[in-house]
Scaffold this motif. Structure first.
Motif, PDB file in Angstrom:
ATOM      1  N   GLY A 166     -34.031 -17.280  28.372  1.00 14.60           N
ATOM      2  CA  GLY A 166     -32.634 -17.256  28.807  1.00 14.60           C
ATOM      3  C   GLY A 166     -32.408 -16.650  30.174  1.00 14.60           C
ATOM      4  N   ASN A 167     -33.473 -16.349  30.886  1.00 13.28           N
ATOM      5  CA  ASN A 167     -33.332 -15.754  32.222  1.00 13.28           C
ATOM      6  C   ASN A 167     -33.133 -16.838  33.279  1.00 13.28           C
ATOM      7  OD1 ASN A 167     -33.929 -13.102  31.192  1.00 13.28           O
ATOM      8  ND2 ASN A 167     -36.083 -13.712  31.124  1.00 13.28           N
ATOM      9  N   ASN A 168     -32.211 -16.603  34.200  1.00 12.73           N
ATOM     10  CA  ASN A 168     -31.991 -17.536  35.300  1.00 12.73           C
ATOM     11  C   ASN A 168     -33.104 -17.401  36.338  1.00 12.73           C
ATOM     12  OD1 ASN A 168     -29.561 -18.665  34.344  1.00 12.73           O
ATOM     13  ND2 ASN A 168     -28.384 -16.939  35.144  1.00 12.73           N
ATOM     14  N   ILE A 169     -33.647 -18.539  36.751  1.00 14.83           N
ATOM     15  CA  ILE A 169     -34.712 -18.575  37.756  1.00 14.83           C
ATOM     16  C   ILE A 169     -34.156 -19.234  39.017  1.00 14.83           C
ATOM     17  CG2 ILE A 169     -37.039 -19.370  38.296  1.00 14.83           C
ATOM     18  CD1 ILE A 169     -36.937 -17.388  35.996  1.00 14.83           C
ATOM     19  N   PRO A 170     -34.246 -18.606  40.181  1.00 14.77           N
ATOM     20  CA  PRO A 170     -33.739 -19.226  41.413  1.00 14.77           C
ATOM     21  C   PRO A 170     -34.406 -20.570  41.673  1.00 14.77           C
ATOM     22  CG  PRO A 170     -34.258 -16.903  41.776  1.00 14.77           C
ATOM     23  CD  PRO A 170     -34.800 -17.249  40.431  1.00 14.77           C
ATOM     24  N   ASN A 171     -33.586 -21.592  41.991  1.00 17.71           N
ATOM     25  CA  ASN A 171     -34.147 -22.900  42.284  1.00 17.71           C
ATOM     26  C   ASN A 171     -34.675 -22.951  43.720  1.00 17.71           C
ATOM     27  OD1 ASN A 171     -31.897 -23.519  44.013  1.00 17.71           O
ATOM     28  ND2 ASN A 171     -30.707 -24.059  42.212  1.00 17.71           N
ATOM     29  N   ILE A 172     -35.128 -24.115  44.150  1.00 21.16           N
ATOM     30  CA  ILE A 172     -35.753 -24.243  45.478  1.00 21.16           C
ATOM     31  C   ILE A 172     -34.777 -23.862  46.586  1.00 21.16           C
ATOM     32  CG2 ILE A 172     -36.777 -25.839  47.137  1.00 21.16           C
ATOM     33  CD1 ILE A 172     -38.609 -25.188  44.840  1.00 21.16           C
ATOM     34  N   TYR A 173     -33.556 -24.382  46.527  1.00 17.67           N
ATOM     35  CA  TYR A 173     -32.612 -24.115  47.609  1.00 17.67           C
ATOM     36  C   TYR A 173     -32.014 -22.720  47.532  1.00 17.67           C
ATOM     37  CZ  TYR A 173     -32.813 -28.458  50.147  1.00 17.67           C
ATOM     38  OH  TYR A 173     -33.251 -29.488  50.950  1.00 17.67           O
ATOM     39  N   ASP A 174     -32.029 -22.087  46.366  1.00 16.87           N
ATOM     40  CA  ASP A 174     -31.672 -20.669  46.307  1.00 16.87           C
ATOM     41  C   ASP A 174     -32.663 -19.866  47.151  1.00 16.87           C
ATOM     42  OD1 ASP A 174     -29.517 -21.038  44.619  1.00 16.87           O
ATOM     43  OD2 ASP A 174     -30.699 -20.758  42.789  1.00 16.87           O
ATOM     44  N   ARG A 175     -33.914 -20.254  47.073  1.00 20.28           N
ATOM     45  CA  ARG A 175     -34.960 -19.536  47.802  1.00 20.28           C
ATOM     46  C   ARG A 175     -34.940 -19.875  49.297  1.00 20.28           C
ATOM     47  NH1 ARG A 175     -38.840 -17.961  43.644  1.00 20.28           N
ATOM     48  NH2 ARG A 175     -38.027 -18.718  41.654  1.00 20.28           N
ATOM     49  N   LEU A 176     -34.710 -21.154  49.614  1.00 16.25           N
ATOM     50  CA  LEU A 176     -34.689 -21.561  51.020  1.00 16.25           C
ATOM     51  C   LEU A 176     -33.496 -20.973  51.774  1.00 16.25           C
ATOM     52  CD1 LEU A 176     -35.694 -25.340  50.807  1.00 16.25           C
ATOM     53  CD2 LEU A 176     -37.076 -23.461  51.714  1.00 16.25           C
ATOM     54  N   SER A 177     -32.343 -20.893  51.085  1.00 18.15           N
ATOM     55  CA  SER A 177     -31.131 -20.434  51.766  1.00 18.15           C
ATOM     56  C   SER A 177     -31.059 -18.918  51.887  1.00 18.15           C
ATOM     57  CB  SER A 177     -29.891 -20.956  51.019  1.00 18.15           C
ATOM     58  OG  SER A 177     -29.866 -20.488  49.680  1.00 18.15           O
ATOM     59  N   ALA A 178     -31.986 -18.211  51.233  1.00 17.31           N
ATOM     60  CA  ALA A 178     -32.009 -16.753  51.366  1.00 17.31           C
ATOM     61  C   ALA A 178     -32.209 -16.381  52.835  1.00 17.31           C
ATOM     62  CB  ALA A 178     -33.125 -16.170  50.504  1.00 17.31           C
ATOM     63  N   ASN A 179     -31.546 -15.338  53.264  1.00 12.65           N
ATOM     64  CA  ASN A 179     -31.623 -14.881  54.666  1.00 12.65           C
ATOM     65  C   ASN A 179     -31.201 -15.976  55.642  1.00 12.65           C
ATOM     66  OD1 ASN A 179     -32.693 -12.326  53.884  1.00 12.65           O
ATOM     67  ND2 ASN A 179     -34.717 -13.256  53.701  1.00 12.65           N
ATOM     68  N   ASP A 180     -30.175 -16.749  55.234  1.00 11.38           N
ATOM     69  CA  ASP A 180     -29.569 -17.746  56.133  1.00 11.38           C
ATOM     70  C   ASP A 180     -30.599 -18.761  56.639  1.00 11.38           C
ATOM     71  OD1 ASP A 180     -27.471 -18.931  57.506  1.00 11.38           O
ATOM     72  OD2 ASP A 180     -27.829 -17.749  59.313  1.00 11.38           O
TER      73      ASP A 180
END
Length: 335
Positions: A166-180
């Motif tokens: 039940g834990n949310n896992i960051p998707n690809i674009y969550d990771r890419l968009s980190a730090n602008d």
């Protein structure tokens, strides 16, 4: 821990053929020479799909079963429990099929991760009358999906990803968009483009930052590796091999020229860029060029996300260009 089973059969005109099957909790140990031998696996088939739909994956699948009626030693029972541990995401189990007597790369037919869903059926109940324990002997069925593609299929670009706890896992674009999008911006740079009018005059402009498709794909796969570890606790590294695409492109260069004009005694100087075609075709490659005869593929940053490269200085009518281009960018794809 690694277990293996070796089969042999007589094939008409080809003599004796061997099949080597191994299971391990570490992918790199599937070819281990210190594995424990058992004789409890029954391989069913290797399903190899060729899926020609656009944007879809072709996934190989292996099914096999273990029947407790074939057990003779405690090691057989230990092996069954070892394989059944695949039901927990904390305990990855990998398997491989080698078409040959020994587990070497050239004999590898299939390698994959055993799926965490197990099915089974009772074959016999070994108990005395009125005994409260059934002491059943069961046959368990397992399946494994090809290791690389089955992992990538779970790497979603923008969809919500939740693990089995039940834990949310960051998707690809969550990771890419980190730090602008700093990692994306490190690949792309503003490059000059041009337009030519009916008089042959060329006006330079900057449409959007351009970057290497090869570097971008490797970044996507790097983020996929991070996602797979967070989701499945499995370490995996993907590599994009260099590919020569089989056709050539002809580069151009920009020459700045000046036109001098005079009007009513006044002199005017106007600079423009003239495109000069270079008669030197280069091989287009997906990868880092090794020499001057090769050219990498460059794409617009808007293909990553249609909002990247949009400037607030554009006319208001052009500010919605990101909405119009969204269906064309990689972000709109599922994975």
């Amino acid at each position: 821990m690694t277990y293996f089973q070796r089969y042999s059969f007589i094939e008409d005109t080809f003599g004796e053929q061997f099949i080597y099957f191994s299971i391990s909790n570490h992918y790199n140990s599937l070819k281990s020479g210190t594995a424990q031998e058992v004789d409890i696996f029954n391989l069913e088939d290797v399903k190899q799909d060729l899926n020609l739909e656009d944007g879809s994956f072709a996934i190989d699948e292996l099914t096999f079963n273990i029947n407790e009626l074939s057990f003779h030693t405690q090691n057989d029972y230990d092996c069954l429990e070892f394989v059944k541990d695949c039901a927990s995401l904390e305990n990855s189990r990998y398997c491989a099929v080698f078409f040959g007597e020994y587990p070497v790369d050239e004999n590898l037919l299939f390698s994959g991760k055993i799926f965490d869903k197990i099915s089974g059926s009772d074959k016999v109940h070994d108990h005395i009358d009125f005994d409260i324990e059934l002491k059943q002997k069961r046959e368990y069925k397992f399946s494994a999906l090809s290791f690389d593609i089955s992992m990538l299929e779970r790497c979603k670009h923008t969809e919500k990803i939740v693990d089995d706890y039940g834990n949310n896992i960051p998707n690809i674009y969550d990771r890419l968009s980190a730090n602008d999008y700093q990692e994306i911006k490190g690949i792309f740079d503003w490059r000059m483009m041009s337009s030519t009018n009916s008089y042959g005059m060329t006006t330079p402009y900057y449409l959007a930052p351009l970057g290497s498709l090869f570097e971008l794909l490797n970044l996507y796969l790097q983020k996929s590796s991070e996602l797979i570890y967070d989701l499945l606790k499995t370490n995996i590294t993907f590599i994009v091999e260099k590919s020569i695409l089989g056709f050539k492109v002809n580069p151009t260069k920009f020459n700045e020229q000046t036109i001098i004009s005079r009007l009513q005694g006044l002199t005017f100087a106007k600079k423009y860029l003239a495109i000069e075609t270079i008669n030197n075709p280069k091989n287009l490659v997906l990868g880092t060029p090794d020499n001057f005869d090769e050219c990498d593929i460059y794409i617009s940053r808007r293909l990553v996300d249609s909002t990247l490269g949009i400037s607030s200085e554009l006319p208001e009518k052009d500010q919605n260009i990101d909405v119009e281009e969204y269906p064309l960018c990689f972000k709109s794809l599922n994975n």
